[in-house]
Design a protein around this motif. Structure first.
Motif, PDB file in Angstrom:
ATOM      1  N   ASP A 220      18.132  17.221  -3.228  1.00  0.00           N
ATOM      2  CA  ASP A 220      19.102  16.864  -2.014  1.00  0.00           C
ATOM      3  C   ASP A 220      20.176  17.618  -1.599  1.00  0.00           C
ATOM      4  O   ASP A 220      20.471  17.797  -0.183  1.00  0.00           O
TER       5      ASP A 220
ATOM      6  N   TYR B  62      17.936  19.835   1.150  1.00  0.00           N
ATOM      7  CA  TYR B  62      17.719  18.940   2.296  1.00  0.00           C
ATOM      8  C   TYR B  62      18.953  18.928   2.952  1.00  0.00           C
ATOM      9  O   TYR B  62      19.099  19.052   4.279  1.00  0.00           O
ATOM     10  N   ARG B  63      20.105  18.521   2.393  1.00  0.00           N
ATOM     11  CA  ARG B  63      21.487  18.198   3.154  1.00  0.00           C
ATOM     12  C   ARG B  63      21.774  19.409   4.030  1.00  0.00           C
ATOM     13  O   ARG B  63      22.446  19.224   5.110  1.00  0.00           O
TER      14      ARG B  63
ATOM     15  N   LYS C   9      19.264  20.138   6.807  1.00  0.00           N
ATOM     16  CA  LYS C   9      19.356  19.132   8.014  1.00  0.00           C
ATOM     17  C   LYS C   9      20.800  19.349   8.690  1.00  0.00           C
ATOM     18  O   LYS C   9      20.711  19.232   9.917  1.00  0.00           O
TER      19      LYS C   9
ATOM     20  N   ARG D  58      19.994  22.496  11.092  1.00  0.00           N
ATOM     21  CA  ARG D  58      19.052  21.910  12.294  1.00  0.00           C
ATOM     22  C   ARG D  58      20.035  21.120  13.267  1.00  0.00           C
ATOM     23  O   ARG D  58      19.737  21.456  14.392  1.00  0.00           O
ATOM     24  N   GLU D  59      20.776  20.142  12.801  1.00  0.00           N
ATOM     25  CA  GLU D  59      21.661  19.442  13.599  1.00  0.00           C
ATOM     26  C   GLU D  59      22.597  20.442  14.528  1.00  0.00           C
ATOM     27  O   GLU D  59      22.795  20.075  15.715  1.00  0.00           O
TER      28      GLU D  59
ATOM     29  N   LYS E 236       9.274  15.580   3.981  1.00  0.00           N
ATOM     30  CA  LYS E 236      10.568  15.564   4.706  1.00  0.00           C
ATOM     31  C   LYS E 236      11.058  16.806   5.282  1.00  0.00           C
ATOM     32  O   LYS E 236      11.715  17.099   6.088  1.00  0.00           O
TER      33      LYS E 236
ATOM     34  N   GLU F  83       9.486  17.556   8.438  1.00  0.00           N
ATOM     35  CA  GLU F  83      10.527  16.779   9.465  1.00  0.00           C
ATOM     36  C   GLU F  83      11.494  17.309  10.109  1.00  0.00           C
ATOM     37  O   GLU F  83      11.855  17.462  11.354  1.00  0.00           O
ATOM     38  N   LEU F  84      12.094  18.383   9.438  1.00  0.00           N
ATOM     39  CA  LEU F  84      12.883  19.315   9.636  1.00  0.00           C
ATOM     40  C   LEU F  84      12.706  20.549  10.488  1.00  0.00           C
ATOM     41  O   LEU F  84      13.199  21.295  10.825  1.00  0.00           O
TER      42      LEU F  84
END
Length: 376
Positions: free
Chosen positions: A80, A83-84, A87, A90-91, A113, A116-117
């Protein structure tokens, strides 16, 4: 391999021009080798804090093009947090190259997952492909919260690493394997190279073990390392030797102990303390929050006490606290759960865990402050 153009781990050309940073957001580890210092794992940063520090580094003029997660624990042990972090990066920075380094346990669960990033590549740490060799390298392996015998754990590790490499490749990711050369596995390097190539790995890095000063362990002789590299190269492409690959970087993010700084928008410090003397309260137990901030003369003093929200209400309690502490850049407390830390960080307030003296810690946060006592 196109990655070599944009990532310093894969070639000397990128090392001269590509700035990178490793964000220390992985709080848990799966294993420890017999050769690692018996020290406590450093505390990890909250993902929101790590990304804020990345923002600061970029704003300061650092030409960062690669963000990796390599520690202090294993990025997949608390997926978690990993990934956070990735993410958010990436954003905010769509063109940023992302990568991570892992022992590989649980990789098959998270491969999709990560793909996806658009992760550039994943480094899997494979020091053995047979359990007998692994048992001579690892002090312990804990795939979950439950301890299991080392012999069983080594077999499971090898099985899961194989599954992870296959899963990463199946998800379209580039897989780099790093194998540290020890006396215990130097004779197995060719077999490791052959095995990981059959699993689909793209490239192999072969750093050699460098012991701590005054350690009982020793480095493998240069001749043996050269022979191991020559044998491995028959089966898989080798990464050029580069000691800064992995956890060591030419540009490091501040650790979790690096201090947050006040700003015009958030000049104050919030403190959970029962007496005003020491930072001694768990955030969940605090009924009031002490607010410290600079006066007109520049001294940082106790300004006021604010009532904390009543217990209960889940996340809404911490959202209310974030509103109450809207002018604070940091909250000092003796302990705090992950959820309040996440919510406060998302609202621009960093949580620092400490049990030190209040005035001394506040003074340090303001860069040492001015000498003399603040008269209440």
């Amino acid at each position: 391999m196109t990655t070599s153009i944009s990532h310093p781990c894969f070639g000397p050309t990128a090392r001269a021009s590509v700035g990178r940073v490793h964000l220390p957001v992985a709080p848990k580890t799966y294993a420890r080798t017999r050769f690692a210092p018996a020290t406590k794992l450093p505390a990890a940063m909250m993902p929101e804090d790590a990304v804020a520090l990345l923002d600061e580094l970029i704003a300061s003029g650092k030409k960062i093009k690669v963000v990796g997660i390599t520690g202090p624990g294993d990025p997949l042990a608390d997926f978690d947090a990993t990934y956070r972090t990735l993410k958010m990066v990436r954003e905010k920075y769509p063109r940023m190259t992302l990568c991570l380094t892992t022992l590989g346990l649980g990789g098959e669960k998270y491969a999709a997952k990560l793909a996806e990033l658009k992760i550039s590549h994943i480094t899997v740490l494979v020091d053995a492909v047979d359990s007998a060799t692994a048992e001579n390298i690892y002090a312990w392996i804990r795939p979950s919260t439950k301890n299991i015998p080392l012999t069983e754990a080594c077999k499971l590790l090898i099985e899961k690493q194989s599954a992870s490499i296959k899963a990463f490749k199946g998800a379209g990711l580039t897989v780099k394997v790093n194998t540290t050369i020890y006396h215990e596995n130097v004779a197995q390097i060719e077999n490791i190279a052959l095995t990981i190539k059959e699993l689909g790995a793209d490239i192999l890095g072969l750093p050699f073990f460098i012991p701590e000063k005054d350690s009982e362990f020793s480095t493998v002789e240069n001749e043996a390392v050269a022979t191991a590299r020559e044998l491995a190269a028959k089966h898989i492409e080798l990464m050029d030797p580069w000691p800064r690959c992995g956890a060591s970087t030419e540009l490091k993010a501040p650790t979790s102990n690096s201090l947050p700084k006040p700003s015009n928008r958030r000049p104050n410090v919030a403190v959970a303390s029962s007496s005003g003397m020491d930072i001694d309260l768990h955030l969940g137990h605090a009924r009031r929050i002490l607010i410290y901030g600079p006066r007109e003369d520049g001294l940082a003093c106790l300004l006021e006490a604010r009532q904390a929200p009543e217990p209960g209400g889940g996340g809404s309690r911490w959202e209310k606290l974030a509103e109450i502490l809207d002018d604070c850049f940091v909250l000092l407390c003796a302990a705090a759960g992950d959820n309040p830390q996440k919510i406060l960080a998302a609202n621009g307030i960093r949580t620092v865990i400490s049990e030190e003296n209040v005035e001394g810690t506040v003074d340090v946060l303001y860069g040492g402050g001015k000498k003399g006592k603040c008269k209440k």
